[in-house]
Design an enzyme around this catalytic site. Structure first.
Site: not given
Lengths: 217, 217
Positions: A137, A174
């Site tokens: 991600s 993230k």
DNA sequence: TTTAGTAGTAAACAAATGAGCACTATTATG
DNA sequence: CATAATAGTGCTCATTTGTTTACTACTAAA
């Protein structure tokens, strides 16, 4: 070949190690005797002779402070460990594996190893740890699966920082965005959607990513 | 604060270090005198007093073999250095800066520092070094500007490996392709074209990238 | 019970080691 | 040239440190 020591002999061996570590030279018979309440140098000598015989020490005869360790005896102590880290310029930090629910991330059960990091990249006061990246991600930020990310829990987190957070007891890497008191975790991969943090009870900010280490094959 | 030593003082300091390393305890005045052909203990004492004054030694008064080093003096000798690396699990490898024409890449002039690397990622026998990445030609491979790439010159290079090569005396990081005896260096960024190696005299394969280290801010 | 091993005592002696004195010689600097 | 710093001499003395002797006491194992 090292034979088993009595408690007393073990204590004396430990004292010799510590004394030498602190002073840069080994103790005399009388210094050892003073420490253990033995008034006769002969009492001390008995112990030293036993430590020689059992393979732990060497005693140079008729030499003042002539005690040295046989090979492999000089254990590394914590204090020495930290000094050596400073001298050589590295820290050994824990590697976090799976994260167990409800306990601190650095609890022993979560630790699956350690990794050496150059000391110029972090401060001694930071409780840094490493975490292995799962998934892709963050690939556009140059963070690949199986990379180690180095996390500091002592640095201020601002918008745009790459962070590690706990989401429903799952650690995730993230980009952090806070806007109008609303937190979002942004992936850096167009195949994934941003995550809005609605349930703060299942969200916990762990720390800021300060480094990445990757090893090919 | 350490002041400059005379040659003699330097020799004596080195001998004390070596003696203690070999014997596990420091030398006596007479042992030092014997080594350097000084027949009077007072001559030796003069030197030791100077070494104390200049910030290198501590001498415990009225203590036999009471010599110890002031902080930071106990230089790390090569042998001890390697043993500690093994014990603690790291290697200290050179960081290559600019590459000067016509000399080996690991020549002293090219070295601008060093970095500590965990030993689980490389073998002792590999002469690894680090190189700072310039440009963004490998961005899709997760190699960013200012990253350190860790290079091994002992590993076999096959098609698709990321390598460091010298091109017209400029070090570059690219993907290696060999096809029909023709070598190409492929960038991992759509903004750059592959490089066909036509002039082998200005091309030199240095080694394979085995790791990447990045530090944010 | 006996024996062996461990752990100590007090003291004297022997050897090692540091401390200090009064000097000489050489070199570098002001 | 004079002075300071460095490097040593030979020697004595003071202190530290290890060695040895002859003993006691306790515990564990055979």
């Amino acid at each position: 070949m090292k034979n088993k020591l009595t408690d007393r002999q073990e204590e004396i061996l430990t004292f010799i190690k510590q004394f030498r570590e602190e002073n840069g030279y080994p103790p005399t018979l009388r210094e050892i005797g003073k420490k253990f309440g033995i008034s006769s140098t002969f009492g001390v000598k008995r112990h030293l002779d036993a430590l020689v015989k059992k393979g732990y020490l060497n005693i140079e005869s008729n030499a003042s402070r002539g005690i040295s360790f046989q090979k492999g005896v000089e254990e590394i102590q914590d204090e020495k460990f930290f000094r050596i880290q400073e001298d050589y310029g590295f820290y050994k930090i824990p590697v976090v594996g799976r994260v167990a629910a409800g306990i601190p991330i650095l609890a022993e059960e979560n630790i699956e190893g350690s990794v050496v990091i150059d000391s110029s990249f972090m401060k001694k006061s930071e409780d840094c740890f490493a975490l292995k990246v799962k998934g892709d991600s963050m690939i556009n930020a140059g963070i690949f699966e199986n990379d180690l990310v180095i996390i500091s829990n002592k640095r201020e987190i601002v918008n745009g920082d790459i962070v590690v957070a706990l989401l429903e007891d799952e650690a995730t890497v993230k980009t952090y965005e806070i806007k109008n008191k609303s937190i979002r975790l942004l992936p850096q991969n167009n195949n994934y959607q941003p995550i809005d943090i609605k349930d703060v009870e299942n969200f916990k900010l762990i720390g800021k990513v300060i480094g990445i280490v990757r090893w090919l094959n």
